[in-house]
Design an enzyme around this catalytic site. Structure first.
Site, PDB file in Angstrom:
ATOM      1  N   ALA A 109       0.839  -1.192   0.000  1.00 14.88           N
ATOM      2  CA  ALA A 109       0.000   0.000   0.000  1.00 14.88           C
ATOM      3  C   ALA A 109       0.879   1.249   0.000  1.00 14.88           C
ATOM      4  O   ALA A 109       2.098   1.180   0.215  1.00 14.88           O
ATOM      5  CB  ALA A 109      -0.913  -0.005   1.216  1.00 14.88           C
ATOM      6  N   GLY A 112      -0.721  -5.311   0.301  1.00 17.56           N
ATOM      7  CA  GLY A 112      -1.870  -5.118  -0.574  1.00 17.56           C
ATOM      8  C   GLY A 112      -1.639  -5.657  -1.975  1.00 17.56           C
ATOM      9  O   GLY A 112      -2.600  -6.045  -2.659  1.00 17.56           O
ATOM     10  N   GLU A 162      -2.466  -9.252  -1.644  1.00 19.22           N
ATOM     11  CA  GLU A 162      -3.903  -9.371  -1.404  1.00 19.22           C
ATOM     12  C   GLU A 162      -4.701  -9.151  -2.687  1.00 19.22           C
ATOM     13  O   GLU A 162      -5.708  -9.839  -2.928  1.00 19.22           O
ATOM     14  CB  GLU A 162      -4.322  -8.372  -0.317  1.00 19.22           C
ATOM     15  CG  GLU A 162      -3.839  -8.785   1.077  1.00 19.22           C
ATOM     16  CD  GLU A 162      -4.212  -7.789   2.156  1.00 19.22           C
ATOM     17  OE1 GLU A 162      -4.885  -8.189   3.115  1.00 19.22           O
ATOM     18  OE2 GLU A 162      -3.826  -6.617   2.034  1.00 19.22           O
ATOM     19  N   GLU A 213       2.713  -6.774   6.939  1.00 14.90           N
ATOM     20  CA  GLU A 213       2.053  -5.720   7.717  1.00 14.90           C
ATOM     21  C   GLU A 213       2.405  -5.745   9.198  1.00 14.90           C
ATOM     22  O   GLU A 213       2.417  -4.698   9.857  1.00 14.90           O
ATOM     23  CB  GLU A 213       0.533  -5.838   7.557  1.00 14.90           C
ATOM     24  CG  GLU A 213       0.001  -5.399   6.200  1.00 14.90           C
ATOM     25  CD  GLU A 213       0.038  -6.509   5.156  1.00 14.90           C
ATOM     26  OE1 GLU A 213      -0.501  -6.307   4.062  1.00 14.90           O
ATOM     27  OE2 GLU A 213       0.621  -7.589   5.432  1.00 14.90           O
TER      28      GLU A 213
END
Length: 691
Positions: free
Chosen positions: A66, A105, A108, A128
């Site tokens: 991210a 992300g 993901e 994370e």
């Protein structure tokens, strides 16, 4: 080719649409990229000629996570979850083509795609936890459905990525690309269309979790990772989220994951860990030394001293492929030092940390010698001799006579004045400090000490070579103890007072370990050896430490120091030490009292913060975050507390100032507040601007 937006293009080849993302440097999943993906998917879905969609990235990596700059701010639509929903709702297969790193992300998003193909060199992971949070876009729900609870827990709790080959074995990736990734992704997509393969939605797959013993998986994860993750709020919360993949329907587990993510994101620990992430990168930036400053070539390194420190330093250079000449005064000391290096490499091979051939290569790069003149061809010479100014000056005067022009001369001193050491040479511009932390082959920190006349290219070279050998290099100025040890001295001063006033060493140590440090001051002293700098002939029993040494309690190596130690070096409180302390307290005229944990913590930590403020005022450190990086990487300050100066901002500089004034009134001028602390408290400011 159609340009969707500045970060996204869409190209159709036959029946396959290729959506290419290009958001340098790491294709962070920022708003512009999310917009591009959403628009590209919509365009490809609307084209009847398109039968499948390939999602691929330009540059050196797939989406590496991210955009950290968006953390804590409202996320503009489309969100990552919006993109995942759109992909899973499509009636056309979406194939993620992975190279470089697919992290956070990025992974993901790839897990929401129907299929995944990867370059052999690619890595995938969910890091994370290193930012004090958990995956927030289905990572804790989709990954366990692919790899099972134990492996998902390991990946999420450590944040460590896995290579592409392992990802295929685990089922995270469907195929390895045999050649050019784009061409291979097109081939794979065409095969999916031709064979009519189903649209695989991981969210709908629960068979991998059938029969999983959730409690056993969680207990196993605690055993494997609990000690390292002690104190981290995100640890238990991550385990809860992963367990929900087996306990709850997908949508409920996803909603709970998001709740946990948001709670952690707003917490102090995540703020601290994100701050440290940025602070660690900021240390490389030096105000008056541009990033493009030329550096000197380091083809061979010389090390003076083959003891524990010299040998550890040598290993870092050898492991990086840099030849080392190491010298000692006596053959016995040289043999002992080189033998230890060889044993350390052999142990690493046995534990699977390195390959046998890598150990052989490293050992082959080492040249032991008893001749000082053999350092003449070295580009960087690091002195790791006895911590005494007269010894250092003698060595540097000799180096000045034999080192080649342009060679960098560095001292590994922990405390001493680099300018005084440089004064015995005719080349002070080539002299600086390179303070490694013990054990040097393991500890991350390197304090690069800038002398008054040290040349800028010498500093730039030292910082670069530090990074090259895997160190976190922090630039500091000249003062007694530099940054880390200067602040440590303030803490040790108070620790020694506390045990005279009423606390015991194990009380003091417990408070600091409860705070999150790996050990307290007296445990650390026992580990290092109480006899460092002590001499039996000149000892006068003036301190508790001297009296312990006189009683042959010199630390772990003698199975007795401040603590008694068993055969496994596990320490326990000592009745003898307690008696020695009580006697010394009476001699000093102390009326012992019960000292609470709060006072112990404040008296240990607040003077350190105060010293840090002085260091900043004096320009010894460039920025408060550099101080925090020193303490995290050199002394084990818990990352989730952000370092001493971040901790000061979390507590409040005004709160610390009030307590320092109270302690000054009770205990004297050692607690006199630093001018910067007074100024920041008065102005309502902060040291780091991040807490």
């Amino acid at each position: 080719m159609t340009t969707i937006n500045p970060a996204t293009t869409l190209d159709v080849e036959g029946e396959i649409a290729v959506l290419t993302l290009d958001n340098p440097p790491v294709n962070a999943l920022s708003h512009i990229l999310r917009e591009g993906v959403a628009a590209g998917l919509e365009a490809a879905a609307a084209d009847p000629a398109v039968k499948a969609i390939v999602l691929i990235c330009a540059g050196r990596t797939f989406i590496a996570g991210a955009d950290i700059k968006e953390f804590g701010k409202p996320i503009a639509a489309p969100t990552l979850q919006d993109l995942q929903d759109r992909i899973e709702a499509l009636d056309k297969p979406v194939i993620a083509a992975l190279h470089g790193t697919a992290l956070g992300g990025g992974l993901e998003l790839a897990l929401a795609c129907h299929y995944r193909i990867a370059s052999p060199s690619a890595k995938v992971g969910l890091p994370e936890i290193k930012l004090g949070i958990i995956p927030g876009a289905g990572g804790t729900q989709r990954l366990p459905r692919l790899v099972g609870l134990p492996r998902a827990l390991d990946m999420i709790l450590t944040g460590t990525p896995v290579g592409a080959a392992s990802a295929v074995t685990l089922g995270i990736v469907d195929e390895l690309a045999a050649g050019d990734l784009r061409a291979e992704a097109l081939r794979f997509a065409n095969a999916i269309v031709t064979e009519g393969r189903p649209l695989r939605r991981i969210r709908d797959e629960a068979q991998r979790l059938d029969g999983e013993n959730v409690d056993a998986a969680l207990e196993g994860a605690r055993e494997r990772h609990g000690r390292k993750m002690r104190g981290y709020e995100s640890f238990e919360r991550a385990m809860d989220a992963v367990a929900n993949a087996a306990r709850l329907p997908f949508d409920e587990g996803l909603a709970r994951e998001r709740e946990i993510f948001v709670e952690l994101l707003g917490g102090t620990q995540s703020k601290a860990q994100r701050y440290v992430f940025g602070a660690t990168r900021a240390v490389a930036k030096i105000a008056d030394i541009p990033a493009d400053t030329p550096t000197r070539k380091i083809g061979r390194v010389g090390i003076i001293g083959a003891g524990t420190m010299g040998g550890g330093i040598a290993m870092k250079f050898l492991s990086a492929g840099i030849p080392v000449t190491i010298i000692e005064q006596a053959q016995e000391a040289l043999d002992r030092g080189t033998g230890t290096i060889a044993k350390n490499y052999a142990a690493s091979v046995r534990r699977g940390r390195i390959r046998a051939e890598d150990a052989e290569k490293a050992n082959a790069l080492l040249t032991p010698s008893l001749e000082f003149d053999d350092l003449a061809d070295c580009d960087l010479i690091i002195e790791a001799a006895f911590e005494e100014m007269a010894v250092k000056k003698e060595i540097f005067a000799r180096l000045d006579a034999i080192a080649r022009d342009g060679a960098i001369l560095a001292s590994n001193t922990s405390y001493l004045d680099i300018d005084e050491i440089a004064s015995v040479t005719k080349r002070p511009a080539d002299v600086l400090g390179m303070h490694f932390f013990s054990p040097a082959n393991i500890m991350k920190l390197l304090e690069v000490v800038r002398g008054r006349e040290t040349a800028k290219d010498v500093i730039a070279t030292a910082m670069k070579i530090g990074r090259d050998i895997g160190k976190t290099a922090v630039l500091v100025g000249v003062c007694h103890g530099f940054v880390g040890n200067r602040m440590l001295s303030a803490r040790q001063r108070e620790a020694n007072k506390l045990i005279l006033e009423g606390a015991m060493p194990w009380d003091v140590d417990r408070v600091l370990t409860d705070f999150g440090l790996p050990m307290g001051p007296f445990q650390m002293a026992d580990l290092a050896g109480l006899d460092l700098g002590w001499n039996r002939e000149t000892s006068k029993g003036e301190t508790i430490r001297e009296r312990l040494c006189e009683a042959d309690r010199r630390g772990q190596k003698t199975s007795a120091g401040f603590y008694d130690y068993d055969e496994n070096r596990k320490g326990s409180p000592s009745a003898m030490v307690e008696e020695i302390i009580l006697i010394k307290s009476r001699e000093e005229g102390f009326e012992r009292r019960a000292i609470g944990d709060d006072e112990i913590l404040e008296r240990l930590v607040y003077p350190m913060i105060n010293e840090g403020a002085k260091i900043l005022d004096e320009g010894i450190a460039q920025r408060a975050s550099d101080i925090d990086v020193v303490w995290i990487n050199g002394y084990g300050w818990p990352v989730y507390r952000g370092g001493p100066m971040f901790t000061a901002d979390t507590i409040g500089p005004d709160v610390i100032l009030d307590k320092m004034r109270e302690f000054e009134a009770r205990f004297g001028e050692d607690f006199a507040p630093a001018p910067m602390l007074e100024r920041i408290a008065r102005e309502g400011g902060s040291f780091t601007g991040a807490a």
